[in-house]
Design a protein around this motif. Structure first.
Motif: not given
Length: 344
Positions: A142-170
């Motif tokens: 179960g552990v291996v399958i969980g890691i593989v699924v999370n890594a291969l099926i569109v692994p999350p990249v949280l760049v958009a929230p960082a760009r949004r919050d930094l832009g709002l700060l500026g």
């Protein structure tokens, strides 16, 4: 405490995360049931469900926590079963022993709970060594399958929230500089002074939010197959935040000094008009820095690409009644300029 606040999140998890968790759980159940027949593959399904986290790095951490917790809990259960047999009270003893062992080794709460739960389930469902080994193997599936699924099926990249919050700060930082520039030459009411101070103080939680979002974005790229595409973006965002952070501090300090030392004759100082103009120029250059870094929340509003801050401001000595305020504003302005034009 409101009941709904305890059971409902402020926002939903992404639907993709739900789909990935469901896919991992189903795959783990089916594979473990085929590899380790004879028992319902509950351990595999639970492991897969828990391991699918918002980032691949968090999945690995949860996998280690789950695996170690299950192995230690199973060992405790088998040892107690061999020593004491199978009376009903041994389940309670196993829970207590598991919790004490987890406490002694300073295990995380998640690991400690997993040790106790695994020991309880093994004793309740079957405490033989063969059963225990099968459950460990099932958990690892179960552990291996969980890691593989999370890594291969569109692994999350949280760049958009960082760009949004930094832009709002500026954007808000530039607006705060403009508001202070507008206020300096003009008489202010007490209500307007308090509003100016309150608006400046809001910069700090906005800076903290941008810092947290960038840290989350960096964490989401750890062990992520898509990290090479986005790493440079977050490096630039981190560098911009490091430039803006001192300016946030100086802007709040300038507003505080103006609030504390205000009187209606401040606007008559010749230096005040020049300082106000420099603050507007600093606001322009903050917007320009955000725009160049491509994090502006309002990309359709273009700022002139020419930096507005040029030579350092030189003023005549202020009157004796205002020299503390003028001196404080000038020193903070000097530090803001040093950040924006890369001076020390």
């Amino acid at each position: 405490m409101r009941i709904h606040a305890a059971i409902r999140a402020s926002k939903r998890s992404p639907l993709l995360q739900v789909v990935k968790s469901a896919a991992a759980t189903i795959a783990a159940w089916m594979l473990a049931g085929w590899v380790v027949p004879g028992q319902l593959p509950v351990f595999a399904a639970i492991a897969a469900l828990l391991v699918v986290q918002p980032s691949v790095n968090q999945s690995l951490s949860k996998a280690l926590e789950r695996s170690i917790g299950v192995i230690v809990g199973v060992v405790i259960a088998v040892a107690l079963g061999l020593l004491l047999g199978s009376p009903s009270w041994i389940v309670l003893l196993a829970i207590v022993v598991a919790m004490l062992i987890a406490w002694a080794f300073r295990a995380t709460p998640g690991t400690g709970n997993q040790v106790a739960i695994s020991a309880m389930l093994v004793l309740a469902l079957g405490s033989t060594p063969d059963y225990a080994i099968a459950r460990i193997f099932e958990t690892l599936i179960g552990v291996v399958i969980g890691i593989v699924v999370n890594a291969l099926i569109v692994p999350p990249v949280l760049v958009a929230p960082a760009r949004r919050d930094l832009g709002l700060l500026g954007s808000e930082l530039a607006s705060s500089l403009d508001r202070l520039a507008d206020a300096l030459p003009e008489p202010q009411t007490p209500a307007r002074l308090h509003q100016l101070m309150l608006e400046a103080r809001l910069l700090r939680p906005m800076k903290d939010a941008a810092e947290a979002s960038i840290a989350a974005g960096e964490e989401s790229l750890t062990l992520n197959p898509r990290r090479s595409t986005h790493r440079e973006e977050l490096v630039e965002m981190r560098a911009l935040l490091e430039r803006l952070t001192p300016i946030v501090t100086q802007t709040i300090g300038m507003t505080r000094a103006y609030f504390d030392h205000y009187d209606d004759s401040i606007g008559e100082e010749p230096a005040v008009t020049a300082i106000a103009e420099q603050l507007r120029r600093a606001g322009h250059d903050v917007r320009l820095a955000v725009q160049i870094a491509d994090v502006s929340p309002e990309p359709e509003v273009l700022t002139s690409a020419i930096p507005a801050l040029t030579a350092p401001l030189v003023i005549r000595p202020p009157s004796s009644t205002h020299w503390i305020l003028i001196g404080s504003l000038m020193e903070d302005l000097r530090r803001i300029r040093a950040e924006l034009v890369d001076e020390e």
